[in-house]
Design an enzyme around this catalytic site. Sequence first.
Site, mmCIF file in Angstrom:
data_model
loop_
_atom_site.group_PDB
_atom_site.id
_atom_site.type_symbol
_atom_site.label_atom_id
_atom_site.label_comp_id
_atom_site.label_asym_id
_atom_site.label_seq_id
_atom_site.Cartn_x
_atom_site.Cartn_y
_atom_site.Cartn_z
ATOM 1 N N LYS A 1 42.847 21.469 2.242
ATOM 2 C CA LYS A 1 42.031 22.382 3.100
ATOM 3 C C LYS A 1 41.579 23.547 2.155
ATOM 4 O O LYS A 1 41.645 23.578 0.960
ATOM 5 C CB LYS A 1 43.120 23.282 3.798
ATOM 6 C CG LYS A 1 44.391 23.846 3.029
ATOM 7 C CD LYS A 1 45.139 24.504 3.786
ATOM 8 C CE LYS A 1 46.422 25.084 3.023
ATOM 9 N NZ LYS A 1 46.012 26.243 2.234
ATOM 10 N N ASP B 1 51.235 24.234 -0.327
ATOM 11 C CA ASP B 1 50.669 24.573 -1.615
ATOM 12 C C ASP B 1 51.734 24.984 -2.664
ATOM 13 O O ASP B 1 51.338 26.080 -3.263
ATOM 14 C CB ASP B 1 49.762 25.955 -0.980
ATOM 15 C CG ASP B 1 48.573 25.766 -0.118
ATOM 16 O OD1 ASP B 1 48.450 24.653 0.578
ATOM 17 O OD2 ASP B 1 48.122 26.931 0.482
ATOM 18 N N CYS C 1 49.598 31.324 3.570
ATOM 19 C CA CYS C 1 49.455 29.759 4.090
ATOM 20 C C CYS C 1 50.780 29.444 5.011
ATOM 21 O O CYS C 1 50.662 28.529 6.102
ATOM 22 C CB CYS C 1 49.127 28.998 2.816
ATOM 23 S SG CYS C 1 47.606 29.340 2.468
HETATM 24 C C1 VGL Z 1 47.179 30.975 -0.235
HETATM 25 C C2 VGL Z 1 45.560 32.913 -0.691
HETATM 26 C C3 VGL Z 1 44.660 32.111 -0.749
HETATM 27 C C4 VGL Z 1 48.163 30.508 0.073
HETATM 28 C C5 VGL Z 1 45.698 30.247 -0.466
HETATM 29 O O1 VGL Z 1 48.689 29.119 -0.267
HETATM 30 O O2 VGL Z 1 49.304 31.203 0.696
HETATM 31 N N1 VGL Z 1 46.808 32.276 -0.389
HETATM 32 N N2 VGL Z 1 44.731 30.744 -0.967
#
Ligand code: VGL
Length: 199
Positions: free
Chosen positions: A108, A10, A153
């Site tokens: 995702k 991410d 994540c």
């Molecule tokens: C994430 C919160 C919501 C992350 C993704 O990538 O850690 N955290 N969506």
Amino acid sequence: MGQEALVVIDVQNDFCPDGSLAVTDGHLILPTVNDLIAGFEHVILTQDWHPERHSSFASVHKGREPFQTVQMSYGEQTLWPDHCVQGTEGAAFHASLNRTKAELVVRKGFRRDIDSYSAFFENDRATPTGLAGYLRERGIATLTLVGLATDFCVAYSALDAVRLGFDATVRLDACRAIDLGGSLQAMTERMREAGVMLA
Ligand code: VGL
Ligand code: ZN
């Protein structure tokens, strides 16, 4: 031991400064992440990829604010600011991320009714993303994880990786945390106890 892969979690605009769910200093990991990418034979990226009005967005829960928790059918869920909406600039990878070598991009969180922190399972801990099968078919048994955010994540992905029998190392210097109510320390301990190597 099989093959090794780097899993970059991410590294998207919304998790970097000026993003809607900015992780403090998130962009500072980029030089280290790019160096790691250069050194690995196999590179996999994940991309948080939510539809509009995703159920993890506080904005769809009347009277709720970001960072509160609600009860969902699959358990407790933290509510977030709207982030990583499919096709938006916020959901795009950070411009400095070297994605040329990426062999797979795992998206995702694309089902409206369920969030997905982990690269392996959605937040019901049961619906697979397909990543485990992909890695096994390719003979990849050893993973190094980096990215954003350490305590969400990255941590959920690393915990699932060891639960599924992969060797997993998190390079903490190539991660940054959201750190919500002590979540960084709590998740670091959970990873250590579960047998995730922290480097
Ligand atoms: C994430 C919160 C919501 C992350 C993704 O990538 O850690 N955290 N969506
Ligand atoms: Zn998300």
